[in-house]
Structures are given as C-alpha cells and as structure tokens.
Write a protein that holds these residues in place. Structure first.
Motif, PDB file in Angstrom:
ATOM      1  N   ARG A  61      51.210  36.991  25.435  1.00 30.49           N
ATOM      2  CA  ARG A  61      50.651  37.654  26.379  1.00 30.49           C
ATOM      3  C   ARG A  61      49.201  38.524  25.781  1.00 30.49           C
ATOM      4  O   ARG A  61      48.672  39.156  26.746  1.00 30.49           O
TER       5      ARG A  61
ATOM      6  N   PHE B  63      44.647  37.001  29.427  1.00 26.81           N
ATOM      7  CA  PHE B  63      46.149  36.899  29.270  1.00 26.81           C
ATOM      8  C   PHE B  63      46.783  38.395  29.601  1.00 26.81           C
ATOM      9  O   PHE B  63      47.744  38.260  30.481  1.00 26.81           O
TER      10      PHE B  63
ATOM     11  N   ARG C  11      53.422  31.036  25.508  1.00 29.36           N
ATOM     12  CA  ARG C  11      52.069  31.601  25.220  1.00 29.36           C
ATOM     13  C   ARG C  11      52.162  33.164  25.159  1.00 29.36           C
ATOM     14  O   ARG C  11      52.742  33.843  25.832  1.00 29.36           O
TER      15      ARG C  11
ATOM     16  N   GLU D 155      48.791  48.142  30.742  1.00 27.32           N
ATOM     17  CA  GLU D 155      49.056  46.843  30.222  1.00 27.32           C
ATOM     18  C   GLU D 155      48.702  46.793  28.595  1.00 27.32           C
ATOM     19  O   GLU D 155      49.424  46.276  27.439  1.00 27.32           O
TER      20      GLU D 155
ATOM     21  N   GLU E 231      63.028  30.149  33.673  1.00 24.55           N
ATOM     22  CA  GLU E 231      61.746  30.821  33.512  1.00 24.55           C
ATOM     23  C   GLU E 231      61.687  32.191  33.082  1.00 24.55           C
ATOM     24  O   GLU E 231      60.817  33.044  33.500  1.00 24.55           O
TER      25      GLU E 231
ATOM     26  N   GLU F 131      55.400  28.314  29.491  1.00 23.01           N
ATOM     27  CA  GLU F 131      54.345  27.353  30.299  1.00 23.01           C
ATOM     28  C   GLU F 131      55.201  26.080  30.053  1.00 23.01           C
ATOM     29  O   GLU F 131      55.961  25.783  28.972  1.00 23.01           O
TER      30      GLU F 131
ATOM     31  N   GLY G  50      55.707  37.476  26.443  1.00 23.68           N
ATOM     32  CA  GLY G  50      54.811  36.257  26.571  1.00 23.68           C
ATOM     33  C   GLY G  50      54.979  35.602  27.945  1.00 23.68           C
ATOM     34  O   GLY G  50      55.559  35.963  28.665  1.00 23.68           O
ATOM     35  N   ILE G  51      54.332  34.417  28.069  1.00 24.95           N
ATOM     36  CA  ILE G  51      54.049  33.750  29.320  1.00 24.95           C
ATOM     37  C   ILE G  51      54.784  32.392  29.071  1.00 24.95           C
ATOM     38  O   ILE G  51      54.341  31.505  28.131  1.00 24.95           O
TER      39      ILE G  51
END
Lengths: 350, 350, 350
Positions: free
Chosen positions: C69, A163, C67, A299, C20, C62, C59-60
C-alpha cells in the motif's frame, strides 16, 4: 551522532509560543524549553536545571528569566544563574545550556549544535517561501513516530499517492508520468507534469471549485529538498492546455505545502507543515488542512510508523531501492555528507 | 548493589496487612509476599515458587502456611516446603527464601539482606517516635517513580517549599532563614527557625484554627535523617515571641510527619508517611492528609518524577550542589559508607 | 535460535482467514501476512515489503497477488515482485520471503524454516484427530504472554487443576491418582484414571447433564504431546464401574481438547484450541468454550503470565522439578534434541 547538529531546525510555529507560557520540545535528542521573553525574543534552554535535574519546562517565567520550580534558582535567558534563593554567592558553573534561536521566514528556529557557530544568516533562503507576503498561509505541527529521513523519502517520491492516498491526492497519472530529478551539492528537486490526464479525486474537486472545470487536466508536482530537512512542494492543476506548463496559472488551482521535518529522536519527527495559497482564504485553508490531517496525514502516519516498526524489529537490514527512490537517496547522501563534514570538523578541533 | 541490604526497611503499615490476605511488595528489588499468620506474626517470603516460578502472592493462605496456587505446594512461614500434593517425598531443596520481619514502632519491617544478621534490636530507636502513645497518628503509603535518595534530598532541604508548595507549606521566610545542619557518623539533623515572620498559607490557617491568632509568627522545621532511609519532621508555628523557641508549645500549632522511604527499585520508592498530633483528632488529621496528598505530595511527585525522567535520559551526568544541599549530601555519604562497609564485609566472608 | 524452525506450526484456523482479508500473525518471531487466494490456497509472506519495509499486512489484495500500500509494488503469492508501478524493469532481487503453507487436519500450517525442506507429509499424523468426521468440533484462538513450553508443561501436568481450577476441572482426586507417563523418542503420553472417586464440579455437572447420574465416577485424563508443540487431550468421566476403563464409553461424558501451542515470540504463545464431542452439538460446545475461556483459560493465563513475569525478573534462574514434571521435562528434552539436530544440520550445510 545520528543528526547534523550545526544547523537550524524549526522548533515551533510562532503561534505555538504563547504569552507567559513554556513549551517543551525535543530537537535532535536535545530536550529544551522554549519561551518568548517580554522583549519579544524567543529563548531556548536545555530542559534541565543543573542543580537537581528538575525539568525547567515546569518552571516559573519571570521578568529576569526562568525560575526553577524546585529550589527557585533563577536563570537569565542566556542560561547563567542569577539568583539562588537564600544565598549570596552563585557558583560560576551554575549555568544551563542555551540554544541559539532565530525567528525567520515565519518559523522559530533553534541550533542544537555548537552555539558559537550559529548565525541567523545560515537559515537557508530556500525557506523564504514559507513567509510570502502575497499568500495566505496556515501552519500546523504534526508528529510521526518514524525517522525524519523516512518522511523526506515519502515527500520526494509521490508515486506513493495512488496507493496510500487514493481518495484524495493520488491516481494512476502520478506513476504514469515520469518525474525529472535535479540534484546538486546541496539540494534536490523533483518535477512531474501529468499532461491531459484525469485528475485525482482531490484535484477534480479543486478544479470544479476554483476553475469551474471538469475534464482532463495538466497537473504538476514540484518538490524541493533543502538540507537538513526542509521540503517545499508546489502542487497544482489546470484545464488541459490552459497554459500552466508555460507558466500561466490564471486558470488553475494550486497551493504551496511546506514541511520542515525536525528530528525529535532517531525514531520520531516533528512535522511543521503549512498550506499557502493566494485565493482560498484563511478559513478554507484551515478546513482543507483539517481534512488533510484526518486523511492524508493519517495515511502517511500509518505507513511510516508501520515501516518504522518493521525496521525496529531488525534494525540495519538492507532494503531494495528502485528508480523512483532517486531523489530520496540523493537527499540522504547530502545529509550523510554534512554529517561526515561535521565529524571531520570535530576531529580537527578536538 | 545499589542498596544497603543488611538493614530493616518498612514494608507495610500494620493496617495494610489484612486478615487472610496476601500483600505483594518489592523492597530493594526483592519481590516478596507478606501476610499475617493466624498466630498474629507477619511473614514475608520471596514472591516466587521455586518449582515453576509462580508468584506466591497469587497463592492460598492456610493454617500451615502459604500454598502455591499452581501445583499446590505448601510452604511453612519459614519457607520450607511441607507438602507436595500426591507425593510422599519432599526434596530438601524445595524452599522459598524467607525475609525476616518485625513489627515495631507502628510499622512492619523487613530485612532484605542476610537473614542471619537480622535482629529486631537493630531497628533504630530513632524511629520510636512513630508510635508515641501521647499522639494521635494516621499512616499512609505513597509512591514515587524516583530514587529514594531523591526523596530524602527533598525532605532535608525545605527551601523548595516556597517554589513547589507556594499555596500551602512555603513562603519566602523559609529561604530567608538559614538552617543549622548537624551531622554525625550516622545521622543528620536540620533545624530552621523563622522568627517573627509572616506564615505560609498553611501555617496562617493552622494558627487561626488552633490558636485563634493572626499575625507574625515563630515557625520551625526540625528534620532528622536516620539511615538507611527514615525522615522525621517536627513542624510548627506559634505567635511571635510566645515562647516556642524556648520550648513552650502551649500556644502553638505543630505536627510530626514521619516518612520512611523504602527503595522499591532504583527508580521507585514507597513512602510510608504519617502525621501525628496531640490536638487535631483522628478525623481532622485524615482530612488534612487527604488535602496534602492532593496538593503537597502531588507537587513533590511531579517534581521528583520529572527529575528522575531527566536523569534517565542521560544517567550518571554530574549535577551542581549548592550550600542548602549540605544535609542531603551528608545523608548520601552515610548511605555510601554503609554500602561500602557491606561490600567489604561480603568480600571478607566470600 | 530458541525455536525449532524446520517444522509445521499452526498459524490460523481456516475460519480466521476471511475472504479478501489479510491476517497478520507472528510465528517463531517471523512476522507474516496470511491470506487465502481466489484459488482457495492459503499463502504466507513475510510482513515486510523489501523496498521500504512497509508492513505487507496493510496491503491491497488483488488477482495477481498482494500489492504494497505504500508504492504499489505487486508481489505474486510466491513472493516475486511482478509489477513496479511506472517502471518496466523489475530487479530480480525484489522478492519477499515466502513461507510454505498447508491446510491439513482442520488447521492452516506454516513452515517458518528452510522452505526447501517443507513437505505437507511432515505434518504429524498425530494431529489427524483435530479433524475427525464423526465429531462436532469448535476451534478458537487464545493468547498467552508466556513461553510456549510453559503452556505445554501446564497441559502435561494436570495436578494443577485442583489448585488453579477448583471450581471446574479440579478436585483432590487428580493428585491422589498417580498418572502413568509413556515417553519415546518423539512423543509423550500421560494417562490418569481416577476410579470410584468424587468428580470435580465440572464433571459432576457433565455426568448429571449427559448421563443423568450422580455419585462416584471413573474419570480419565489422557494427554498426548506431539512435537514441536501440539497437545491432544481426551478427558471424560463415567459412573463408577460402568465400563469406561474397559473402553465402553456408552454411559459417559467426554470430549477431546486439542491445543496447538504456536510460539509467537520467546515470551508469547498462540493457542489454537478446540473442543470436539459426539453428543454436545455445536452450540453447546461453543457455550461451554465461552465459559472455559472466562474461567479455566483465564486462570491459566494469570498463572502462566505470572510465572513468565517472575522469570523475566531474573532470567535463567534454576527452578526445582518434582516427579509430576516428568512428562513436561520429557517434552522439553524432545524439543531440545530437535533444536540440536537442526543446529548440527545448519553447521554441516554452512
């Protein structure tokens, strides 16, 4: 006291202690000045002249020790004042706190606690791997604005790779393969084998480059924690079924990544990290570390510093642990036991 | 209360109070706005409108006083509100705290304490030397992120010159020649004569330039402290045996350096410093001060701000004094006595 | 608790919620992440993963939600964790606090208090004017480093215009014409008519541009406060005697300015401001707002941030109110009553 103080912590890489130069570093909230004497020995004193509180790291290095740049008081490497310009008498109390140091296993160590308890033999042998003669090793220093235990959590639970590091270290294979965790009184070990799986982008590239192989691979992550804050990682990949699981690394790509996480303050950490390998060669390792610094480390910094800032908003708030936190929680318990033992010992002696 | 408040402090050089302009300054934690009225008198009010707490230093100067730039309330120089736009009645309580001011001895002074106690005659005559008609003087304002007593310590113990200012003011002669310190109830004086010694780089240059002399010299440092925070320095050098010790300055290079150290906050200080001389001429003094600002003052800032940051790490920690601290400690005792007296007086009146 | 929490606050303009993309905003000290789901609904969760306190705004996005990260935990828009990579069981407690949201009257609203009490019908109709179909409206977001009640004070007392905005909004006509203030249980309204007066620079220009008129004018300011922190302004000018006072706006220039002042922290505020008008056209409104941002808003920021910094120096110090503060004080009383009622309700339920 938020830190185990009677322990050796890495304060610098040997190459960071330049000739005739002073290095200011903070270890477990102890600001210190570090230098290498003309005798080759590394010394560390508190970064404060006892006279008028001038930072000693602004001082002047001399044959006899370190001279304060304010009123010129000279201090021997043991911290005793040996000269007050213009005066004959030197008060016995004119002394700077000395921090024991030792150079061992490729690192410079410092002991921020009771100097009487410092003993070079107490540098855990677990760190000997930082200085293996059979490997080429490059060492660097990174910085995290986050508590050191959060960096240790990060390294003991690599399920974050897919991730946080999807373009390099991670792919789904990491969390699909359960890790085994081995915990004892004073160490934690995590071992994960991802057998016959697709490699992550970085490992796909490594196998192409060093083994000239494309396809499913057997990949491993061995992570070892030695208190108070050292992490040793052995990471590698080999063509599926080529014998790596059985110990044959002849057709594989692998490297060792040591990380000593020295607490600077409660919310910042020095990360003395290295990459060691038998085949890459020094320049290739350095170039690899440049890329890692600008991607993987960056990161991790964004994540850990983000977490720290959320924690700072409401300190002491409970968080939820999940099974993959097993190793990190075990490491935290070891450190908590050491802290408690140190507290008990102080209560006895006080 | 960390400051003696019933005292005059320098708030500005006259040339800093520009026509039709407002100057925001903080003196002993009192934020104030300072300006010169059309009558030529300098006024100081608290930098806060009592209505909605707008900084008055953002205001509009008018014939009748200072108008707040938020809702336009007009305040006379004595702090009384004299106009509320759109209203007839003005509440008696609408008033800004006025700080007494006086222009004397070439400086603008302000009294941060009880205005009823302010009296222009209380500006110590010790500061009269700042405005000598027989000398050319240039005044400037510097800033230290350090407590004002640390700047006073610095000026009362010039044995720091060889270490902190080795390329200008200092050489070993300074600490080799003991200073005499004269202390009384309300002043401290330090006098050092370095007879027949090599000059420091700056004095070597001064003697060459003004006396066309190279060789051993008789050099002096006379430093005078007048509370709460003024320092007067008379510094000079003459060819060895040319009579300077006996008072004959005809073959010598010397200058006066006044420094009034106004506490801004507990950890910052305004330094109203000047250089005065009979021979240099205005442009040469200004050029000399430019160089001093970029070397000597910068060095003092690095040292004092470094000390302050060490102190801030662990406030209240004891430091060690040595014999050359005699004058600085005496100055601190004088200030402490003034603080205690002020506290007693307040307890009586309250 | 310094804020009414059981209330709707604007968290964003719809155009700020990009496809997004995640938006991090803080409302009443609640850090949250806001996004629009593929179903078109806007969601808000606390900006903190309950596992290791990672900001969810990193985060990501979806299909199934957001989600983290760090270790990849997936959270549905309702805050429930629906996936922990590599694990079958999900602890019931793994949940992020959800903030109710609603999209209404041209704004995205969030409810920082008890979610069970949130009801879209509680968005006051007073804000319906933010989304009038008959007007062209442009909305933007500004930021003040000042408490939101100070921004509300500012808007409810426009007598500050001649002093703070003399080149645009203000001239003496504002404070010369007394305002009428209407106060009830839950709203405040201020109405000022400046009849037959000279316009301020901005209104002189508006009348020239839209009415081709030069000369004395009838000008009005109608300001409406709806708790907890919405301000609606109707501002305009017409040739003197042209009927504006009687409601005929046919020969006039006017616009609506909505400002929702969302408390970010106790000393910072998000200002969701818009300008709406029937005639200007979108580009002219946007250009007008560019100028307003660089002049009027900047002036208000300097003033309010200046006031806040004065307040921060000595928090809790009393200030003096004057008659024109009537509306602002009434708004503060309404908010205080809401706060007290919320406290009582909590004490009962607790």
């Amino acid at each position: 006291v938020p830190f185990v103080l009677n322990a050796w912590y890495v304060v610098a890489w040997p190459h960071e202690i330049l000739a005739e130069a002073l290095l200011a570093r903070t270890v477990c909230n102890n600001a210190m000045v570090v230098w290498r004497g003309t005798d080759g020995i590394v010394h560390a004193l508190e970064d404060r002249c006892p006279h008028r509180e001038m930072p000693m790291s602004l001082g002047i290095l001399e044959q006899g020790g370190l001279r304060c740049r304010y009123h010129g008081l000279l201090f021997a490497p043991n911290g005793k004042c040996t000269e007050v310009p213009g005066q004959d008498r030197i008060s016995a109390g004119l002394e700077i706190r000395r921090y024991p140091t030792v150079e061992k296993y490729g690192w410079i160590w410092v002991w921020p606690g009771d100097a009487a308890k410092a003993d070079a033999s107490l540098v855990p042998e677990a760190y000997a791997h930082n200085d293996r003669a059979d490997l080429e090793m490059v060492g660097r220093t990174a910085h995290f604005k986050a508590n050191y235990l959060m960096v240790i959590d990060n390294l003991l639970d690599l399920t974050h790779e897919p991730f946080l590091h999807p373009t390099s270290l991670g792919n789904a294979a990491v969390y699909e393969a359960p890790a085994e965790t081995f915990i004892d009184e004073s160490s934690v070990r995590v071992e994960r084998w991802m057998l016959g799986k697709l490699g992550s982008p970085m490992w796909v590239g490594m196998l192409q480059e060093f083994v000239h192989y494309e396809g499913p691979c057997d990949r491993w992550q061995k992570v070892f924690f030695a208190p108070p804050s050292g992490i040793y990682l052995h990471l590698g990949a080999a063509p599926a079924g080529a014998g790596a699981l059985q110990g044959d690394l002849s057709r594989s790509a692998w490297f060792i990544n040591n990380q000593f996480l020295t607490p600077e303050t409660e919310t910042s950490t020095l990360d003395f990290w290295s990459v060691a390998n038998a085949d890459f060669g020094r320049e290739r390792i350095a170039a690899f570390m440049d890329r890692a610094r600008d991607t993987i480390l960056k990161e991790d910094q964004i994540a850990l510093e983000g977490c720290q800032s959320v924690i700072d908003r409401q300190p002491g708030r409970k968080n939820y642990s999940i099974p993959t936190d097993k190793a990190g929680l075990a490491a935290r318990r070891i450190v908590a036991r050491m802290l408690a033992a140190e507290k008990r010992a102080q209560a006895h002696s006080g």
